[in-house]
Write an enzyme that holds these catalytic residues in place. Structure first.
Site: not given
Ligand code: ACM
Length: 546
Positions: A322-323, A156, A185, A464-466, A414, A256
């Protein structure tokens, strides 16, 4: 001693047993037994920088008695009793003895020694008038978990190589030993792949970035990018290995993947979208542009992984999973034909089929797949492991099914989530997780029986670096919580979170902050952010709970 993470046992000498400390000085040697030279070299480099003393290995050789020493040894009995990460550190009037069950243990002993020397030991040049007294003590220590991880999302926002190396130093100082590097990603592809150069040529940069959460509708209109060459990554892996840290790469599949599809449009669902018109995503969130399931796309990612395996020797390789939004596969005749051809029940099974393909592919090469807990849904090969992120449930199911688990539930660890309620937190997203909350996180759910609990091989904090564009932002979100997390992962804390001695940790943390200051870590101050750490007016997305 104010050590973090807290060791298993600390014994002070009886009152009347002579001098109660040992002083490092310009004559102090570092004496490395055979096989320990690498750890000795690191210790010498760090202590020489901080003290200005040479820590020469040699005795004077002119008939004078050998100078007192910091001695390093490996200890087979310790290894047999407590494993390669166990160590014993002894300080008496004559010197310091570091013993490791293996090299990892010896390195942990060296980390503890540095903490005992005080905050100045973390500086890179000596301050005038510093003294280097070590208290007489015997410390016996070993970790609770073998996987004490941190995820760094370098997709990110790209984190320059020098900052990754610095982060490894910070991990080592906290006895953390797995760096999960989230390399790909929707918003960027960060690993150079020789056979597919557009992955970084196109996929490593985007035209602009969203600032804050989507609801704020704010963009910076500044191109963002960067990637690691294969040599950069080999350097990172070797630098980590010297610090007994394993780097686990993540190539996220099959969702992703907008950055990869922007680079190679044929990887996407070309029968339902004009993937040739896609760029690297400039939004945060989960892009609908996922991989197609053709043989050519599978082969493409095998080729990517062949290079990834060549760079990263880790047993585990993370393939995400994921996702993965299913809308494009639902609309795509090609995806539907693939589902029919493979005899699958639908899009969810197609995702599982892709993951299982790579699960077998990795196993054939002597590696193990690890993925986010969604991968459980389709059944897994016996060696595959799960990162449990949507809560404990995925990890519980995986452990009961005999799969190894790394517990990293978003409700608890997180570390991109906000550290306090209120308006002052920069871009406040997710749950409020204070340092105390992290300290009271228990990785092994009590409902697991001992056999299933043994499958919880460790725990991991995820960054996570958004909303973290630089190492300074990462410092702020990671610390001091990562120090509390390190103690959860390492120390033998009460399993009942309510029984943990938070006030003792808080007292030690006050000392530890001086170490972080000396290291130049821009942590969140206990009273709240400095003015320059705030970001007034930038929208977040706070959640209630957990
Ligand atoms: C995740 O936070 N989508 C693994």
């Amino acid at each position: 001693m104010d050590l973090i993470p807290a060791p298993r046992s600390v014994e002070l000498p009886a009152r009347d047993t002579g001098p109660r400390s040992f002083l490092l000085g310009p004559d102090t040697r570092i004496a490395a037994a055979d096989g320990t030279e690498g750890v000795a070299g690191l210790l010498r480099a760090e202590l020489s920088a901080a003290t200005g003393f040479p820590f020469d290995a040699r005795s004077p050789g002119d008939g004078r008695p050998a100078a007192p020493a910091v001695s390093l040894e490996l200890d087979d009995d310790l290894r047999a009793a407590s494993g390669p990460e166990a160590y014993r550190l002894t300080v008496d009037a004559h010197g310091v003895l570091l013993r490791g069950g293996g090299l990892p243990g010896l390195l942990h002993a060296a980390r503890t020694l540095r903490q005992l020397l005080g905050p100045q030991a973390y500086r890179r040049a000596p301050l005038p008038g510093s003294t280097w007294a070590l208290p007489a003590v015997t410390i016996d220590d070993a970790p609770r978990f073998g996987w004490r991880g941190v995820l760094l999302d370098v997709a990110r926002h790209f984190l320059p190589k020098a900052d990754v190396l610095r982060f490894l130093d910070l991990m080592a100082a906290h006895k953390l030993n797995v760096l999960h590097l989230h390399l790909t990603d929707d918003q960027g592809w960060r690993v150079e792949i020789a056979r597919h150069p557009r992955l970084t040529g196109v996929g490593a940069w985007r035209e602009r970035s969203m600032v804050g959460f989507r609801s704020g509708d704010r963009r910076d209109d500044r191109p963002h990018g960067g990637f690691y060459t294969r040599d950069d990554l080999r350097e990172i892996v070797a630098y980590a290995a010297a610090r007994q840290i394993t780097v686990v790469p993540e190539i996220d599949l099959p969702g992703h993947n907008q950055a990869a599809i922007a680079a190679y449009p044929e990887l996407g669902n070309t029968d339902v979208v004009d993937t040739a018109a896609l760029g690297v995503w400039t939004d945060w969130g989960v892009s609908p542009h996922v991989l197609n399931a053709s043989d050519a796309t599978l082969r493409f990612f095998e080729e990517v992984l062949e290079e990834v395996l060549d760079i990263f020797p880790s047993e585990f390789v993370h393939l995400g999973g994921d996702e993965c939004p299913k809308e494009q596969w639902k609309a795509s005749p090609a995806a539907q034909a693939r589902i029919a051809e493979l005899g699958l029940s639908g899009e969810d099974e197609l995702q599982s089929w892709i993951i299982r393909h790579f699960d077998r592919w990795l196993a054939d090469r002597g590696r193990r797949l690890i993925g986010w807990d969604e991968i459980l849904e389709g059944g897994l090969a016996p060696g595959a492991a799960v990162s449990s992120w949507r809560g404990y449930e995925g990890g519980i199911a995986a452990a009961r099914a005999g799969h190894d688990v790394v517990m990293c539930p978003e409700q608890h660890v997180y570390l991109d989530h906000r550290q306090a309620p209120g308006e002052d937190e920069p871009i406040p997203v997710g749950y409020v997780r204070t340092t105390e909350d992290v300290y009271r996180f228990e990785p092994v759910p009590p409902e697991l029986d001992p056999a299933a609990a043994a499958h919880v091989i460790g725990t991991q904090a995820n960054l996570w670096t958004e909303f973290m564009a630089s190492a300074r932002d990462i410092d702020y979100r990671a610390f001091p919580r990562l120090a509390a997390f390190a103690e959860v992962a390492w120390s033998d804390l009460p399993r009942d979170p309510a029984a943990r001695d938070w006030s003792d940790f808080e007292r030690r943390m006050a000392v530890h902050l001086a170490r972080l200051d000396a290291l130049g870590v821009e942590y969140r101050p206990p009273g709240g952010p400095h003015p320059w750490q705030r970001w007034p007016g930038v929208a977040g997305r706070p959640s209630d709970g957990p």
